[in-house]
Design a protein around this motif. Structure first.
Motif, PDB file in Angstrom:
ATOM      1  N   VAL A 160       0.852  -1.190   0.000  1.00 26.26           N
ATOM      2  CA  VAL A 160       0.000   0.000   0.000  1.00 26.26           C
ATOM      3  C   VAL A 160       0.889   1.242   0.000  1.00 26.26           C
ATOM      4  O   VAL A 160       0.992   1.957  -0.993  1.00 26.26           O
ATOM      5  CB  VAL A 160      -0.970   0.010   1.205  1.00 26.26           C
ATOM      6  CG1 VAL A 160      -1.861   1.239   1.156  1.00 26.26           C
ATOM      7  CG2 VAL A 160      -1.808  -1.257   1.237  1.00 26.26           C
ATOM      8  N   SER A 161       1.575   1.489   1.107  1.00 31.14           N
ATOM      9  CA  SER A 161       2.533   2.597   1.239  1.00 31.14           C
ATOM     10  C   SER A 161       3.044   2.605   2.671  1.00 31.14           C
ATOM     11  O   SER A 161       2.484   1.911   3.534  1.00 31.14           O
ATOM     12  CB  SER A 161       1.869   3.947   0.923  1.00 31.14           C
ATOM     13  OG  SER A 161       0.970   4.281   1.956  1.00 31.14           O
ATOM     14  N   GLY A 180       5.404   1.217   4.358  1.00 30.35           N
ATOM     15  CA  GLY A 180       5.722  -0.039   5.030  1.00 30.35           C
ATOM     16  C   GLY A 180       4.511  -0.925   5.282  1.00 30.35           C
ATOM     17  O   GLY A 180       4.617  -1.951   5.965  1.00 30.35           O
ATOM     18  N   HIS A 181       3.361  -0.541   4.734  1.00 30.17           N
ATOM     19  CA  HIS A 181       2.100  -1.269   4.959  1.00 30.17           C
ATOM     20  C   HIS A 181       1.837  -2.219   3.789  1.00 30.17           C
ATOM     21  O   HIS A 181       1.640  -1.781   2.656  1.00 30.17           O
ATOM     22  CB  HIS A 181       0.982  -0.231   5.092  1.00 30.17           C
ATOM     23  CG  HIS A 181      -0.377  -0.775   5.363  1.00 30.17           C
ATOM     24  ND1 HIS A 181      -0.633  -1.778   6.265  1.00 30.17           N
ATOM     25  CD2 HIS A 181      -1.593  -0.431   4.848  1.00 30.17           C
ATOM     26  CE1 HIS A 181      -1.931  -2.035   6.291  1.00 30.17           C
ATOM     27  NE2 HIS A 181      -2.526  -1.240   5.431  1.00 30.17           N
TER      28      HIS A 181
END
Lengths: 191, 191
Positions: free
Chosen positions: B174-175, B177-178
């Motif tokens: 996703v963004s 580190g997710h």
């Protein structure tokens, strides 16, 4: 249905589609409507998406004539409806939408049918790229609006599923009716 | 590592990448090598892939000069290494690869580093499309070889994960580190 939707900034549309999920593609031109499935859909920029739309699809003409399309992220609760919309062509069955089992709704001032049970919805204006469209069936769209189900996606484009929203987990299609749903969440730090 | 790999027909490369997972992009030119991460990677045909490679990336020049790139599907067992390869630029750290924690291996007659712990690997020749490359940072590659880990992908390009191969589940970024890992498998029939 609309009660759960929040509007996001168009330059967060990439976050919505970053998971790489299979999409539904909606289109309309002069009262003719279609929704098909497309797996080859991908962010092309923060506010742009690419989508491969084969020249044989009924939707293709609607998109070419209107210059617009919608992308939706069907949740696992409507996997059968998504597969039906992706398997039956409106070229063969003019009543495809009505017989698909999917339920539709409309956003204000937009004639494209939206399918209930999706995690997110977005509208695009086609950026004309005749070479790509002809050679690769590749369309690039600039996002003009994007909505997400606020139970799973927040204003920053961050996802969060739990038991109550399991039916909205994104679908990732392989072939032949074989799907995966998105699974475990991981937050990784590099310290 | 190579013991687990089987070769697939190049026109099944779309099945490998249909899940929409985050990829690692490998490249090499005259002894210079890089591996970066890319989420905006998508099938463009049965044997073609598109990939957005920003002009600022170290890899970009290697791909432009060699006309070749590799795509790999990192498994969740190397999520930290994948995030590192996607977060650190070789422009800033020439020892990026050596310090990434990733382990590398090589296929015969190919100088591009392959990262251990991926579900699949594929090689591409760039189809020159200067307008797309300049305007959208979009590269289209024709597959010249593809290998998959036979414990999870069979010769038909069908996926199957179990407890022993959980570490090879694909990653969907996703963004910040997710990530999500790919989850539950579903086989849907339309009788």
């Amino acid at each position: 249905m609309k009660d759960h939707l929040i509007s996001l900034p168009t330059d967060l549309v990439y976050r919505v589609f970053n998971l790489g999920a299979t999409s539904l593609v909606g289109s309309e031109y002069q009262g003719q409507k279609d929704v098909m499935a497309a797996t080859w859909v991908c962010p092309a920029d923060y506010d742009k998406m690419s989508a491969v739309i084969d020249s044989t699809h009924f939707s293709r003409k609607l998109i070419e004539q209107s210059g617009k399309f919608a992308l939706m992220l069907p949740g696992k609760g409507i996997v059968k409806e998504a597969l039906t919309l992706g398997s039956v062509s409106k070229n063969d069955n003019p009543d495809k939408l009505e017989q698909s089992g999917a339920k539709f709704f409309y956003m204000d001032n937009c004639p494209i049918p939206f399918v209930e049970g999706c995690a997110a919805y977005a509208l695009f204006d086609v950026i004309p790229e005749p070479h790509n469209e002809k050679t690769y069936d590749l369309f690039i769209g600039k996002c003009t609006a994007v909505w997400a189900d606020k139970r799973i996606l927040d204003e920053r484009g961050h996802w969060n599923f739990d038991e109550s929203t399991d039916h909205l987990r994104t679908l990732h299609y392989v072939s032949g009716g074989h799907f995966f749903a998105i699974g475990e969440s991981m937050d990784i730090s590099l310290d």
